[in-house]
Each structure stands twice: as C-alpha cells, then as structure tokens.
Design a protein around this motif. Structure first.
Motif, mmCIF file in Angstrom:
data_model
loop_
_atom_site.group_PDB
_atom_site.id
_atom_site.type_symbol
_atom_site.label_atom_id
_atom_site.label_comp_id
_atom_site.label_asym_id
_atom_site.label_seq_id
_atom_site.Cartn_x
_atom_site.Cartn_y
_atom_site.Cartn_z
ATOM 1 N N PRO A 6 0.785 -1.205 -0.007
ATOM 2 C CA PRO A 6 0.059 -0.038 -0.088
ATOM 3 C C PRO A 6 0.745 1.421 0.102
ATOM 4 C CG PRO A 6 -0.815 -1.575 1.663
ATOM 5 C CD PRO A 6 0.549 -2.066 1.075
ATOM 6 N N PRO A 7 0.428 2.279 -0.543
ATOM 7 C CA PRO A 7 1.270 3.609 -0.663
ATOM 8 C C PRO A 7 1.633 4.148 0.862
ATOM 9 C CG PRO A 7 -0.794 3.932 -1.857
ATOM 10 C CD PRO A 7 -0.904 2.523 -1.307
ATOM 11 N N LYS A 8 2.433 4.779 1.202
ATOM 12 C CA LYS A 8 2.853 5.231 2.335
ATOM 13 C C LYS A 8 2.456 6.534 2.716
ATOM 14 C CE LYS A 8 7.087 2.496 2.771
ATOM 15 N NZ LYS A 8 6.490 1.431 3.734
ATOM 16 N N ALA A 9 2.057 7.234 1.759
ATOM 17 C CA ALA A 9 1.661 8.708 1.874
ATOM 18 C C ALA A 9 0.767 9.139 0.510
ATOM 19 C CB ALA A 9 2.907 9.606 2.338
ATOM 20 N N VAL A 10 0.071 10.301 0.816
ATOM 21 C CA VAL A 10 -0.358 11.087 -0.445
ATOM 22 C C VAL A 10 0.550 11.996 -0.579
ATOM 23 C CG1 VAL A 10 -2.237 12.641 -1.085
ATOM 24 C CG2 VAL A 10 -2.718 10.818 0.607
ATOM 25 N N LEU A 11 0.819 12.133 -2.300
ATOM 26 C CA LEU A 11 1.830 12.866 -2.772
ATOM 27 C C LEU A 11 1.380 14.358 -2.987
ATOM 28 C CD1 LEU A 11 4.768 13.235 -3.887
ATOM 29 C CD2 LEU A 11 3.936 12.263 -6.144
ATOM 30 N N THR A 23 -7.024 32.369 -4.629
ATOM 31 C CA THR A 23 -6.924 30.972 -3.752
ATOM 32 C C THR A 23 -5.370 30.636 -3.723
ATOM 33 O OG1 THR A 23 -9.071 30.409 -4.698
ATOM 34 C CG2 THR A 23 -7.712 28.870 -3.493
ATOM 35 N N ALA A 24 -4.685 30.885 -4.795
ATOM 36 C CA ALA A 24 -3.273 30.415 -4.456
ATOM 37 C C ALA A 24 -2.589 31.607 -3.695
ATOM 38 C CB ALA A 24 -2.370 30.728 -5.837
ATOM 39 N N ALA A 25 -3.022 32.821 -3.537
ATOM 40 C CA ALA A 25 -2.439 33.826 -2.460
ATOM 41 C C ALA A 25 -2.825 33.621 -1.140
ATOM 42 C CB ALA A 25 -3.226 35.262 -2.936
ATOM 43 N N PHE A 26 -4.058 32.970 -0.907
ATOM 44 C CA PHE A 26 -4.214 32.626 0.146
ATOM 45 C C PHE A 26 -3.416 31.397 0.763
ATOM 46 C CE2 PHE A 26 -6.400 29.026 2.823
ATOM 47 C CZ PHE A 26 -7.044 29.611 4.063
ATOM 48 N N TYR A 27 -2.996 30.498 -0.087
ATOM 49 C CA TYR A 27 -2.140 29.430 0.428
ATOM 50 C C TYR A 27 -0.947 29.953 0.432
ATOM 51 C CZ TYR A 27 -6.019 26.135 0.172
ATOM 52 O OH TYR A 27 -7.181 25.522 0.398
ATOM 53 N N VAL A 30 -1.188 33.132 3.480
ATOM 54 C CA VAL A 30 -1.832 32.948 4.743
ATOM 55 C C VAL A 30 -1.069 31.641 5.442
ATOM 56 C CG1 VAL A 30 -3.894 32.418 5.745
ATOM 57 C CG2 VAL A 30 -3.654 34.131 4.353
ATOM 58 N N ILE A 31 -1.026 30.718 4.448
ATOM 59 C CA ILE A 31 -0.776 29.325 5.126
ATOM 60 C C ILE A 31 0.858 29.212 4.917
ATOM 61 C CG2 ILE A 31 -1.133 26.783 4.587
ATOM 62 C CD1 ILE A 31 -3.642 28.214 5.438
ATOM 63 N N GLY A 32 1.289 29.751 4.018
ATOM 64 C CA GLY A 32 2.976 29.861 3.861
ATOM 65 C C GLY A 32 3.403 28.657 2.996
ATOM 66 N N LEU A 33 2.668 28.117 1.959
ATOM 67 C CA LEU A 33 2.982 27.282 0.956
ATOM 68 C C LEU A 33 3.923 28.053 -0.155
ATOM 69 C CD1 LEU A 33 -0.103 25.018 0.635
ATOM 70 C CD2 LEU A 33 1.782 24.992 2.290
ATOM 71 N N ARG A 34 4.589 27.321 -0.736
ATOM 72 C CA ARG A 34 5.648 28.008 -1.661
ATOM 73 C C ARG A 34 4.975 27.549 -3.319
ATOM 74 N NH1 ARG A 34 10.003 25.990 -4.607
ATOM 75 N NH2 ARG A 34 10.205 24.229 -3.170
ATOM 76 N N GLU A 35 4.769 28.577 -4.039
ATOM 77 C CA GLU A 35 4.414 28.172 -5.271
ATOM 78 C C GLU A 35 5.486 27.534 -6.142
ATOM 79 O OE1 GLU A 35 3.463 30.535 -9.533
ATOM 80 O OE2 GLU A 35 2.041 31.202 -7.748
ATOM 81 N N VAL A 36 5.261 26.491 -7.071
ATOM 82 C CA VAL A 36 6.046 25.690 -7.718
ATOM 83 C C VAL A 36 6.004 25.774 -9.154
ATOM 84 C CG1 VAL A 36 7.184 23.266 -8.010
ATOM 85 C CG2 VAL A 36 6.564 24.123 -5.834
ATOM 86 N N VAL A 37 4.839 26.061 -9.642
ATOM 87 C CA VAL A 37 4.290 25.800 -11.089
ATOM 88 C C VAL A 37 2.876 26.458 -11.322
ATOM 89 C CG1 VAL A 37 3.591 24.286 -13.064
ATOM 90 C CG2 VAL A 37 5.358 23.582 -11.480
ATOM 91 N N PHE A 45 0.559 25.082 -8.544
ATOM 92 C CA PHE A 45 0.903 23.990 -7.773
ATOM 93 C C PHE A 45 1.653 24.574 -6.781
ATOM 94 C CE2 PHE A 45 0.819 20.843 -11.682
ATOM 95 C CZ PHE A 45 -0.512 20.897 -11.591
ATOM 96 N N LEU A 46 1.456 24.173 -5.350
ATOM 97 C CA LEU A 46 2.026 24.667 -4.233
ATOM 98 C C LEU A 46 2.865 23.344 -3.464
ATOM 99 C CD1 LEU A 46 -0.922 26.487 -4.144
ATOM 100 C CD2 LEU A 46 1.000 28.074 -3.424
ATOM 101 N N ARG A 47 3.927 23.837 -2.877
ATOM 102 C CA ARG A 47 4.766 22.408 -2.123
ATOM 103 C C ARG A 47 4.166 22.942 -0.594
ATOM 104 N NH1 ARG A 47 8.480 19.324 -2.896
ATOM 105 N NH2 ARG A 47 9.084 20.279 -4.964
ATOM 106 N N CYS A 48 3.938 21.587 -0.041
ATOM 107 C CA CYS A 48 3.681 21.718 1.531
ATOM 108 C C CYS A 48 4.485 20.683 1.906
ATOM 109 C CB CYS A 48 2.442 21.159 1.758
ATOM 110 S SG CYS A 48 1.679 20.995 3.155
ATOM 111 N N ASP A 49 5.822 20.959 2.353
ATOM 112 C CA ASP A 49 6.881 20.131 2.687
ATOM 113 C C ASP A 49 7.034 18.873 1.885
ATOM 114 O OD1 ASP A 49 9.012 19.154 4.472
ATOM 115 O OD2 ASP A 49 7.460 18.147 5.903
ATOM 116 N N THR A 50 6.499 17.805 2.070
ATOM 117 C CA THR A 50 6.733 16.494 1.241
ATOM 118 C C THR A 50 5.725 16.100 0.391
ATOM 119 O OG1 THR A 50 6.081 15.024 3.052
ATOM 120 C CG2 THR A 50 8.401 15.597 2.984
ATOM 121 N N SER A 51 4.728 17.273 0.094
ATOM 122 C CA SER A 51 3.597 16.904 -0.555
ATOM 123 C C SER A 51 3.013 18.109 -1.392
ATOM 124 C CB SER A 51 2.081 16.338 0.216
ATOM 125 O OG SER A 51 1.927 17.288 1.103
#
Length: 139
Positions: A6-11, A23-27, A30-37, A45-51
C-alpha cells in the motif's frame, strides 16, 4: 504477479477554484506554502513540505492536458484539505488566521481528544488544521 505494498503517503491533493490567483495567494501568504508551477487560467501548484497542493480551475481541467497527456478531471463545489499540526501549534494557527481576517468556522476536540480548526479558502474549500492523533498517528 505480487500485489504491491500500500502507498505510504499522499503525494498530492487537488482542490478546485475559479479564481486561481486569489486562492493561490491564500495558500502562499496565509498558509505559507511555496508556489512551484503556474499555468495561467489552468492551475497553480504549491509545495507543502513533502507533498503538493494542486489548485485547478475546474472548467479548464475538463478537457485534460496535452503535454503531458493528463486525463480530464475536476469537480465543482467545496473540497477539503487537512494540514497536520501539533497541539502546541493550533493556538498559533488560530491567532494567525484571525489576524489575517479569516473566520474560524469551527474549533473543537474530537471524542478521542484530538483538536481541529476549520476555515474556508477564497474558493470556499474547507481547510482544516488537526492533530495527527485524530487518525491514530504520532505527532
């Protein structure tokens, strides 16, 4: 042929928003994610540590993608994402969200003692911050 483990995590998690910029500006802010694409009018698309959090315009994804060839997908209505947080971080999140003018929709403890905080992103998706023990995981 052997069955795979079974998978170990949600990617990645996909959410849908007609106003990608807002919506991207909120993430990001406010949330602190980094835009990637970003493909204007289609996705951010935004990065959240390992997902990854994938924000799609639901109308633009109904046709699928050409390069790479991604099957059509999308939904309309309110989605949900839950960010893992430690108990000691939840008060800081609640204070931060309130300072950003974001209404806390719910803040409660589950029967097993785990705490959750819920807010809405600009697209009305439900955004939760919860302790991992909600699902029996270690902090």
């Amino acid at each position: 042929m052997a069955k795979p483990h079974p998978p170990k995590a949600v990617l990645e998690t996909a959410l849908y928003a007609h106003n990608l910029d807002e919506t991207a500006a909120f993430y990001e802010h406010v949330i602190g994610l980094r835009e990637v694409v970003r493909v204007p009018g289609r996705h951010v698309f935004l990065r959240c540590d390992t997902s990854m959090i994938l924000l799609f315009d639901p109308d633009a994804t109904q046709e699928g993608g050409d390069s790479p060839p991604v099957p059509p997908h999308g939904c309309h209505g309110e989605g949900h994402v839950c960010f893992r947080a430690k108990r000691g971080e939840l008060d800081a999140w609640a204070d931060h969200l309130a300072a950003e003018g974001i209404e806390i929709e719910a803040d409660f403890e589950w029967p097993g003692g785990a705490r959750s905080i819920y807010v809405r992103d600009p697209a009305r998706n439900s955004v939760e911050f919860a302790e991992a023990r909600l699902w029996g995981f270690d902090e």
